[in-house]
Write a protein that holds these residues in place. Structure first.
Motif, mmCIF file in Angstrom:
data_model
loop_
_atom_site.group_PDB
_atom_site.id
_atom_site.type_symbol
_atom_site.label_atom_id
_atom_site.label_comp_id
_atom_site.label_asym_id
_atom_site.label_seq_id
_atom_site.Cartn_x
_atom_site.Cartn_y
_atom_site.Cartn_z
ATOM 1 N N PRO A 137 -4.490 -40.338 -21.558
ATOM 2 C CA PRO A 137 -3.591 -39.573 -20.685
ATOM 3 C C PRO A 137 -4.333 -38.921 -19.520
ATOM 4 O O PRO A 137 -5.544 -38.663 -19.590
ATOM 5 C CB PRO A 137 -3.057 -38.496 -21.632
ATOM 6 N N TYR A 179 -3.047 -35.825 -16.651
ATOM 7 C CA TYR A 179 -2.017 -34.993 -16.042
ATOM 8 C C TYR A 179 -2.584 -34.295 -14.810
ATOM 9 O O TYR A 179 -3.790 -34.047 -14.722
ATOM 10 C CB TYR A 179 -1.525 -33.956 -17.045
ATOM 11 N N ASP A 193 6.656 -40.788 -18.624
ATOM 12 C CA ASP A 193 5.899 -40.468 -17.416
ATOM 13 C C ASP A 193 6.676 -40.981 -16.189
ATOM 14 O O ASP A 193 7.519 -41.865 -16.318
ATOM 15 C CB ASP A 193 4.479 -41.060 -17.475
ATOM 16 N N GLN A 207 2.404 -36.576 -14.878
ATOM 17 C CA GLN A 207 1.439 -37.472 -15.502
ATOM 18 C C GLN A 207 1.211 -38.669 -14.585
ATOM 19 O O GLN A 207 2.173 -39.282 -14.103
ATOM 20 C CB GLN A 207 1.903 -37.953 -16.869
#
Length: 615
Positions: free
Chosen positions: A164, A166, A206, A216
């Protein structure tokens, strides 16, 4: 593997750096570091889980001094050249499995390395090539690269969204992190569009998060920041190899395999070889199902008959839920050292508060990953393999049959659709038939048909909950990919890009890294996926994952012939007996009746996230 965070464009914030290190500590228990430029306008932090090059040479943030020759302006006639030095800095989360091959290429071209891991290889590639190097990387990654000489930051994420990333873009400054909790602040507006979509699907798709100002970076995309301006573009374009794979590397000759099975076998073997690259032992989560058994069979072949292989599974003292015997028998069959946590009711209930605390964004699943990750880490493991992705690639879900069926019904019912829809919508609250009724009233798109099977609330219900709990709508971009023609192939694409990416991969990252454990997913390998997707859907997506079974005939019959079922936890009974206050709060807060357990839990997780009780 690690946690990363930082900011570009200031204002300088020691508090942000300290908070990020604290929030990401569990992701990197083996060390941490930070870097700021001279005026404090750029800061990078990193917490390390040492997997490759365990020495201090693998420490991050990793800096590289670029030296370039520049003309001395005080002696223009003489053209005297003086060296000018500027820094490039990288913080990187993930693994580049083909880093050794890439390193050899760079060494041939004159590069000299100070470390033995993949981080420095990635750093040198970025210094030389920038984002152009990304298609050459085989692995999972999210990183931030700062080029001091150009004043540009580059953020990137792997093609399938395993790791991930962000970010928060506000007032010309950009902050980023591996987890949302680093970037959210008290008083942040809650994104009602994201909340609605969470209620529709059970996870926040997302590029949204529940916080309006936190987004994201989508899978396979890069973000560039320079002088306060942000641009985002896709760097990875999915393509199919149409079976164009080199079978000369196929080490075992299976005379009875068809061409698609051979292609699949080779792709699986090559992915396994990549995912075993490590300077620490690699274990396997073993559920007793086909996918995890495939991983164990391939690992045994790759490592040889005498190598130590450790497997891990969860069992229960409640016979209604305990299926650990299959995993135990399978581990013994392949000569693996198996460790099982026979979880009691008291032990399971004790994990729930810790699980809730680790939740970064609301979700309806993940407790199983939390528990088995805790077991593996407790046993000294740092890296494990998971069979996640096998169902999406080889039609392991009922969605592959049902969603095309819903789509056909919409077309064939014609003028009768409103009548049938009314009958279905009269079913009890929380009945999936109500979602089917809503679908029949709509335009009949594929995503809507998919929602009938994967959805939590109807669109109307989700909208009511979102309006009640949040007030800041944003434009939604669901990022629906171009869909193929074959109906089952359509479902496969949606499973890969929605359920797997937004829920399974996110849960796997959050709940494994909460224990300082790297979770690798050999089925979610872009080179494997693109090879497999070249096989026609009629062959690849046969019921019962037949192609996978043909490609890996070592799967024992007691695994191969068992009925398909998801891994079940007595989570509901534990919550209802010991944490009923959380469920009661969800019922009080919801403007629509919940009734079903899965709907109650979905709202409970959302309410906790909104009120800051999660993460």
């Amino acid at each position: 593997m690690c946690g990363i965070a930082g900011f570009f464009g200031g204002p300088p914030s020691a508090y942000f750096m300290e908070s990020a290190l604290r929030c990401l500590a569990s992701r990197g228990p083996d060390g941490s570091g930070s870097w700021t430029n001279t005026d404090g306008s750029v800061g990078l932090v990193h917490t390390r889980l040492a997997i490759l090059d365990l020495s201090e040479a693998g420490h991050q943030p990793m800096e590289f001094e670029n030296s370039e020759q520049v003309e001395d302006s005080s002696h223009p006639a003489s053209k005297i050249q003086n060296p000018k030095s500027s820094s490039s800095v990288l913080v990187f989360n993930g693994e580049i499995y083909n880093y050794r091959e890439l390193r050899r290429e760079l060494e041939t071209d004159g590069e000299v390395f100070a470390s033995d891991g993949d981080t420095e290889v990635l750093l040198r590639l970025l210094v030389r090539e920038g984002a152009a190097c990304l298609p050459r990387l085989a692995g999972m990654f999210a990183f931030a690269f700062w080029n001091q000489s150009t004043g540009e930051a580059l953020l990137a994420r792997d093609p399938l969204g395993i790791k991930p990333l962000y970010y928060r873009n506000e007032g010309g400054s950009l902050a980023f992190a591996s987890e949302v909790r680093v970037l959210r602040f008290e008083g942040d507006a809650i994104d009602s569009t994201a909340l609605r979509d969470y209620c529709l699907w059970g996870s926040v798709p997302d590029p949204q998060t529940l916080q309006v100002l936190v987004r994201q970076l989508p899978a396979g995309h890069i973000l560039r920041w320079k002088d306060g301006a942000v641009s985002i573009e896709r760097w990875h374009q999915a393509h199919r190899t149409e079976g164009g794979i080199d079978t000369s590397s196929f080490r075992v000759l299976w005379q009875d395999l068809s061409a698609p099975a051979v292609i699949t076998r080779v792709a699986l073997e090559e992915s396994m070889q990549r995912h075993l690259v490590s300077d620490v032992p690699v274990g396997i989560f073993l559920s007793g199902g086909i996918d995890s058994t495939v991983l164990l069979a391939l690992a045994r072949q790759a490592l040889g008959p005498t190598a130590d292989i450790r497997t891990f599974s969860i069992g229960f003292d409640d016979p209604e839920f305990d299926e650990s015997g299959i995993a135990r028998r399978t581990a013994e069959h392949f000569g693996a050292l198996h460790t099982e946590w026979k979880m009691t009711t008291e032990e399971g209930a004790a994990e729930i508060p810790l699980f809730l605390e680790a939740m970064d964004q609301p979700g309806i699943d993940g407790f199983n990953t939390w528990c088995v990750s805790k077991l593996a880490r407790r046993e000294g493991m740092k890296v494990v393999l998971s069979g996640l992705g096998g169902d999406e690639l080889f039609a392991g879900y009922g969605t592959f049959e049902r969603v095309p069926q819903y789509h056909r019904w919409h077309k064939r019912l014609g003028a009768l659709r409103p009548v049938v829809a009314g009958m279905l919508e009269s079913k009890p609250v929380a009945s999936p038939f109500r979602r089917l009724g809503a679908y029949l009233r709509g335009e009949g798109g594929w995503l809507e048909a998919y929602h009938v099977q994967r959805g939590i609330f109807t669109l109307q219900e989700a909208g009511e909950i979102a309006r009640h709990l949040a007030t800041a709508p944003t434009e939604a971009d669901w990022g629906i990919p171009d869909l193929p023609e074959d109906p089952r192939d359509v479902v496969g694409v949606l499973e890969l890009t929605r359920y797997m990416r937004h829920q399974l991969l996110r849960d796997s990252d959050v709940y494994s890294m909460a224990h300082g454990l790297e979770l690798r997913v050999p089925f979610v390998d872009v080179r494997l996926v693109e090879s497999i997707l070249g096989i026609p859907a009629a062959v690849r997506l046969r019921q019962g994952k037949q192609l996978l079974v043909e490609a890996v005939p070592e799967i024992p019959e007691w695994v191969r012939n068992q009925p398909k079922r998801g891994f079940r936890f007595p989570f509901q009974s534990w919550m209802e007996s010991g944490f009923s206050d959380i469920l009661d709060e969800a019922n009080r807060e919801s403007p629509v009746p919940l009734k079903a357990w899965y709907r109650t839990w979905a709202v409970a997780a959302a309410v906790r996230a909104i009120k800051g009780k999660a993460g």
